[in-house]
Design a protein around this motif. Sequence first.
Motif, short mmCIF file in Angstrom:
data_model
loop_
_atom_site.label_atom_id
_atom_site.label_comp_id
_atom_site.label_asym_id
_atom_site.label_seq_id
_atom_site.Cartn_x
_atom_site.Cartn_y
_atom_site.Cartn_z
N UNK A 23 0.87 -1.22 -0.03
CA UNK A 23 0.08 0.00 0.07
C UNK A 23 0.96 1.28 -0.04
N UNK A 24 2.15 1.11 0.73
CA UNK A 24 2.94 2.28 0.71
C UNK A 24 4.11 2.51 -0.35
N UNK A 25 3.77 1.51 -1.24
CA UNK A 25 4.78 1.55 -2.54
C UNK A 25 4.41 2.93 -3.05
N UNK A 26 5.41 3.64 -3.60
CA UNK A 26 4.92 4.77 -4.42
C UNK A 26 3.96 5.64 -3.90
N UNK A 27 4.11 5.85 -2.48
CA UNK A 27 3.11 6.51 -1.72
C UNK A 27 2.91 7.90 -2.18
N UNK A 28 3.99 8.75 -2.64
CA UNK A 28 3.97 9.93 -2.82
C UNK A 28 2.87 10.19 -4.21
N UNK A 29 3.08 9.27 -5.23
CA UNK A 29 2.46 9.21 -6.47
C UNK A 29 1.02 8.90 -6.01
N UNK A 30 0.75 8.40 -5.07
CA UNK A 30 -0.59 8.08 -4.79
C UNK A 30 -1.20 9.17 -4.33
N UNK A 31 -0.47 9.81 -3.38
CA UNK A 31 -1.05 10.90 -2.44
C UNK A 31 -1.30 11.90 -3.58
N UNK A 32 -0.23 12.13 -4.57
CA UNK A 32 -0.46 13.06 -5.67
C UNK A 32 -1.79 12.85 -6.60
N UNK A 33 -2.05 11.59 -6.46
CA UNK A 33 -2.98 11.25 -7.57
C UNK A 33 -4.55 11.44 -6.95
N UNK A 34 -4.51 11.61 -5.71
CA UNK A 34 -5.89 11.78 -4.77
C UNK A 34 -6.90 12.82 -5.73
N UNK A 35 -6.47 13.89 -6.18
CA UNK A 35 -7.55 14.63 -6.93
C UNK A 35 -7.92 14.04 -8.01
N UNK A 36 -7.12 13.19 -8.74
CA UNK A 36 -7.59 12.62 -10.07
C UNK A 36 -8.76 11.55 -9.76
N UNK A 37 -8.23 10.77 -8.61
CA UNK A 37 -8.89 9.54 -8.16
C UNK A 37 -10.49 10.08 -7.68
N UNK A 38 -10.21 11.25 -7.00
CA UNK A 38 -11.64 11.66 -6.34
C UNK A 38 -12.69 12.02 -7.50
N UNK A 39 -11.95 12.81 -8.48
CA UNK A 39 -12.82 13.48 -9.24
C UNK A 39 -13.21 12.19 -10.38
N UNK A 40 -12.32 11.14 -10.79
CA UNK A 40 -12.75 10.19 -11.66
C UNK A 40 -14.03 9.49 -10.80
N UNK A 41 -13.72 9.20 -9.43
CA UNK A 41 -14.67 8.36 -9.01
C UNK A 41 -16.02 8.93 -8.40
N UNK A 42 -15.79 10.09 -7.78
CA UNK A 42 -16.90 10.95 -7.13
C UNK A 42 -17.49 11.96 -7.98
N UNK A 43 -17.02 12.31 -8.99
CA UNK A 43 -17.62 13.47 -9.80
C UNK A 43 -18.11 12.63 -10.91
N UNK A 44 -17.04 11.94 -11.79
CA UNK A 44 -17.76 11.32 -12.91
C UNK A 44 -18.31 10.29 -13.20
#
Lengths: 311, 297
Positions: free
Chosen positions: B10-31
Amino acid sequence: MADLAVPLPAGTGSIGLEASGPRGPKPRHVFSRRNIFLYGTLIVVALYYLLPLYVMVVTSLKGMPEIRLGNIFSPPLEITFEPWVKAWSSACTGLNCDGLSRGFWNSVRITVPSVVLSIAIASVNGYALANWRFKGADTFFVILIVGAFIPYQVMIYPIVIILREIGLYGSLSGLVIVHSIFGMPILTLLFRNYFTSMPEELFRAARVDGAGFWGIYFRIMLPMSLPIFVVAIILQVTGIWNDFLFGVVYTRPDTYPMTVQLNNIVNSVQGVKEYNVNMAATILTGLVPLVVYFVSGKLFVRGIAAGAVKG
Amino acid sequence: MSKSERPNQLFRNLNAKVASIPMVLTALVIFVGGSAWTVLYSFTNSKLLPRLNFVGLDQYYRLWSTPRWLVSIENLLVYGVLSLVFSLVIGFILAALLDQKIRFEDTFRTIFLYPFALSFIVTGLVWQWLLNPEFGIQGVVRGLGWESFSFDPLYNSDIVIYGILIAALWQGTGLIMCLMLAGLRGIDEDIWKAARVDGIPTLKTYLFIIIPMMRPVFITALVIIAAGIVKVYDLVVAQTSGGPGIASEVPAKYVYDYMFFAQNLGQGFAASTMMLLSVVVVIVPWAYLEFGGKKRG
């Protein structure tokens, strides 16, 4: 044109050159039938494209009596800047009579943070997608790109509810968030493709030297990708400045962006129509993207091409 | 990042995952979430506030028996087909003319593309003024002595959609021209030479060699135009406000008016779901042809 570049032997005139046999491309006649047709068509079409801009400017410089008498294409007999002043500072929307200036400053306060925020988010996203792929990242990216095709109308109301819940409905910050969300698909695609095209060795070397996620982003990726940032800025400034739908849904009358206010000024049913003021207001609203367009030139074309061509 | 032992998955590539939170939220919550939410509530009888009181397909029955919606759909079809055809044809012809190694190419391109920088509101208002029957084109031609000349699309409900089309084409053909020009520039010079050697006339070369070669460009242009057609809203609001009467209504305006003015959310949701459906109908065959076809071939 090209035969001018052929070095002429001393003493030979144009006749001598012809006699020595054809060299270089066949010279074209300036007034060939082909050229008349080609340039004629292009000029007529260009005039058609320029006509609305010309009429806008001319109308905005006339007084109302002259507009009522004359024809929209004739240049103004007496140039007056009063419509411009009125459009900027005292045109009315409903009960407010402080002109378009309020909308202008609202638009500035919407556009600047939206552009900064959306590009910041999208560039980091694109960077993560290009260089730091994690499991499932591509799935979200595909959803994001497919989402770009969903009509905004489908997502408008859920966002109203979300913004209302967090207390930002009707505020400028709320609209900034909305712009950042809907700018994300295209910008992420833009940055992802750009970062993917950068040499992989660069990234590897930085990693070997011990640079982390943010270190590589700020010290290597950011400085090396300024052109794509400029393209993104152009794309976003014009897009956000020209937005109407989000402005009208997510703001209140006192926070309306310029486009919404312009529409309310021109299409208000009360009072006498002042066409010159309307046209001055229309030009004022179109001025920012027009300036961006004419200053950026080829970069603008690159921006829309990048924005348009998927993949 | 630089932990010595093998980090948790889960913590591999943690920074990239944190940085992708806006994208993931937009894709899942909004779209995904937002669209699903709207589709779900389109089966309810929500009025002023969204309520989960299911009424089946009632909203859709009502939608398809509302004259205003039917007019909107008809307008969208007419506008859509015509703007698709004209944008592609005009865009291609302009690009082909600019591709003849002409002088002042940059100037012409700048002129053809500048309307694209303007918003639909500005476009709509300018053309509202140009098509003003009293002072605009009609008034000017009548003033020249042709008294019976009639050209008032914005005030004639039979042809109002063409008035909007004129403005839309003025604004958007520049973009298509740019895409086509890029496509034409991408074609190998040798193709032209070969066609010339074989004595094929220019027009035929364009129709039977160049255009088939530019298939990807045409598809891109098609998708862009189609996506724009469904979204058409601001232009109509600025130019006619849907008038005269309901003659120039479009689906996007129907959705907005029912959600925010008529306080009939259920109708708005049903109408927007129909818009989503129409996009799916366009996108899915395209995606299938583009990506499904590649796998087979």
